[in-house]
Write an enzyme that holds these catalytic residues in place. Structure first.
Site, mmCIF file in Angstrom:
data_model
loop_
_atom_site.group_PDB
_atom_site.id
_atom_site.type_symbol
_atom_site.label_atom_id
_atom_site.label_comp_id
_atom_site.label_asym_id
_atom_site.label_seq_id
_atom_site.Cartn_x
_atom_site.Cartn_y
_atom_site.Cartn_z
ATOM 1 N N ASN A 12 0.681 -1.426 0.234
ATOM 2 C CA ASN A 12 -0.172 0.031 -0.157
ATOM 3 C C ASN A 12 1.518 1.514 0.449
ATOM 4 O O ASN A 12 1.530 1.529 0.959
ATOM 5 C CB ASN A 12 -0.399 -0.004 1.069
ATOM 6 C CG ASN A 12 -1.909 1.330 1.257
ATOM 7 O OD1 ASN A 12 -2.187 2.297 0.386
ATOM 8 N ND2 ASN A 12 -2.488 0.737 2.578
ATOM 9 N N LYS A 14 -0.056 4.521 -0.686
ATOM 10 C CA LYS A 14 -0.523 5.538 0.319
ATOM 11 C C LYS A 14 -0.370 6.660 -0.680
ATOM 12 O O LYS A 14 -0.445 6.586 -1.669
ATOM 13 C CB LYS A 14 -0.276 5.310 1.883
ATOM 14 C CG LYS A 14 0.366 4.597 2.263
ATOM 15 C CD LYS A 14 -0.339 4.558 3.980
ATOM 16 C CE LYS A 14 -0.241 3.170 5.392
ATOM 17 N NZ LYS A 14 0.072 3.223 6.093
ATOM 18 N N HIS A 97 -9.280 1.092 5.411
ATOM 19 C CA HIS A 97 -8.678 1.415 5.171
ATOM 20 C C HIS A 97 -8.434 2.517 6.534
ATOM 21 O O HIS A 97 -9.724 3.401 6.689
ATOM 22 C CB HIS A 97 -7.558 2.058 4.411
ATOM 23 C CG HIS A 97 -6.018 1.922 5.524
ATOM 24 N ND1 HIS A 97 -5.519 2.710 6.551
ATOM 25 C CD2 HIS A 97 -5.275 1.221 5.376
ATOM 26 C CE1 HIS A 97 -4.242 2.508 6.377
ATOM 27 N NE2 HIS A 97 -3.895 1.386 6.223
ATOM 28 N N GLU A 99 -6.892 4.439 7.650
ATOM 29 C CA GLU A 99 -7.070 6.138 7.307
ATOM 30 C C GLU A 99 -8.269 6.780 6.741
ATOM 31 O O GLU A 99 -8.309 7.787 6.205
ATOM 32 C CB GLU A 99 -5.658 5.827 6.711
ATOM 33 C CG GLU A 99 -4.436 5.899 7.563
ATOM 34 C CD GLU A 99 -3.317 5.503 7.390
ATOM 35 O OE1 GLU A 99 -3.236 6.035 5.488
ATOM 36 O OE2 GLU A 99 -2.165 5.288 7.541
ATOM 37 N N GLU A 167 -5.537 -4.908 10.786
ATOM 38 C CA GLU A 167 -4.508 -4.377 10.745
ATOM 39 C C GLU A 167 -4.962 -2.796 12.102
ATOM 40 O O GLU A 167 -5.270 -1.900 12.278
ATOM 41 C CB GLU A 167 -4.958 -3.313 9.885
ATOM 42 C CG GLU A 167 -4.449 -3.200 8.264
ATOM 43 C CD GLU A 167 -3.378 -2.063 7.406
ATOM 44 O OE1 GLU A 167 -2.172 -2.467 6.746
ATOM 45 O OE2 GLU A 167 -4.778 -1.492 6.725
ATOM 46 N N GLY A 173 2.108 2.022 11.138
ATOM 47 C CA GLY A 173 3.137 3.315 10.239
ATOM 48 C C GLY A 173 3.872 3.402 12.024
ATOM 49 O O GLY A 173 5.035 4.692 11.705
ATOM 50 N N SER A 211 2.684 -2.038 10.762
ATOM 51 C CA SER A 211 4.749 -2.188 10.561
ATOM 52 C C SER A 211 4.818 -3.719 10.335
ATOM 53 O O SER A 211 6.205 -4.104 11.165
ATOM 54 C CB SER A 211 4.576 -2.290 11.798
ATOM 55 O OG SER A 211 4.291 -0.047 12.221
HETATM 56 P P1 PGA Z 1 2.833 0.535 7.886
HETATM 57 O O1 PGA Z 1 1.207 0.883 7.120
HETATM 58 O O2 PGA Z 1 2.885 -0.498 7.051
HETATM 59 O O3 PGA Z 1 3.378 1.856 7.258
HETATM 60 O O4 PGA Z 1 2.295 0.197 9.117
HETATM 61 C C1 PGA Z 1 0.193 -1.098 7.180
HETATM 62 C C2 PGA Z 1 -0.896 -0.134 6.282
HETATM 63 O O5 PGA Z 1 -1.557 0.654 6.443
HETATM 64 O O6 PGA Z 1 -1.520 -0.958 5.561
#
Ligand code: PGA
Length: 251
Positions: A12, A14, A97, A99, A167, A173, A211
């Site tokens: 992803n 983003k 997601h 976000e 997640e 992150g 992460s």
């Molecule tokens: P990350 O993000 O690996 O940077 O923690 C995962 C995600 O949001 O899909």
């Protein structure tokens, strides 16, 4: 589909990447994909879907979107419809997601409508669910993910047509991950929740996201009921993304 699904490792990206670095990343992933047991997928920002799709043509790496609108077409300024993603060669689309749930106020009902739109367009939704840190601290993680799964995964989903990604919001992150025991317990819970609704629950891919890095991928990907990973930050470096993909256990 066999009972233990082939792992899927999805990147992803983003809101990252310009044309030049997106193309370089896609080509680097594509050139190393042959021989990797896991299915690989990259989900670039919408601006790069066309160019990255062309760069991936003929490779084993799939293309996915990061979101879609719930309508198939129409007056929705700035939005992208599922059939448009399919038209560009996408096989998957990330939906729900955190976000988007948090940053764009997306409800479970909206995410479900988007997943219906994706299925109707022949796309495989990667449905994201996960608890916040406060919810975990209150002991509500299992209830929260069960509620999100019930609310946003359409009844007509099947193991072949949909993917679920767990997640934990506090892990995205942050560099922090749940213990392996916690991941195993949560994924086992999700498998049981799927089994209440779907005859082919055992074949659903349950991804872990949050992460994931080369340093923790082997252990996480070997955890019971983990069938791959949804990777954010580490998917922006080809060598890290590929190292995670290679960490998937052989079937
Ligand atoms: P990350 O993000 O690996 O940077 O923690 C995962 C995600 O949001 O899909």
């Amino acid at each position: 589909m066999s009972q233990t699904p082939r792992p899927l490792v999805a990147g992803n990206w983003k809101m990252n990447g310009r044309r030049a670095d997106g193309l370089a990343l896609a080509k680097a992933v594509a050139s190393a994909a042959a021989g990797i047991e896991a299915e690989l997928l990259v989900c670039p920002p919408a601006t790069l879907l066309g160019a990255v799709g062309e760069a991936l043509a003929g490779s084993a790496v799939g293309l996915g979107g990061q979101d879609c609108h719930q309508a198939a077409a129409g007056a929705h300024t700035g939005d992208i419809a599922a059939p448009m993603l399919a038209d560009l060669g996408c096989r998957h689309v990330i939906l729900g997601h955190s976000e988007r749930r948090a940053g764009h106020g997306e409800s479970a009902a909206l995410v479900r409508a988007k997943a219906e739109a994706a299925l109707a367009a022949g796309l495989i939704p990667i449905l994201c669910i996960g608890e916040t840190e406060a919810e975990r601290d209150r002991g509500e993680a299992f209830a929260v993910v069960a509620r999100q799964l019930a609310g946003s995964l359409p009844d007509r989903a099947t193991a072949a047509s949909a993917v679920v990604a767990y997640e934990p919001v506090w892990s995205i992150g942050s560099g922090r991950t749940p213990t392996l025991a916690d991941i195993a317990a949560l994924h086992g819970h999700l498998r049981a929740e799927l089994a209440r609704r779907f005859a082919d629950a055992a074949g659903f891919r349950l991804l872990y996201g949050g992460s994931v890095k080369p340093a923790n991928a082997v252990e996480i990907l070997a955890t019971a009921n983990v069938n791959g990973a949804l990777v954010g930050g580490a998917s922006l470096k080809a060598e890290d993304f590929l190292a995670i993909a290679r960490a998937c256990p052989r079937a």
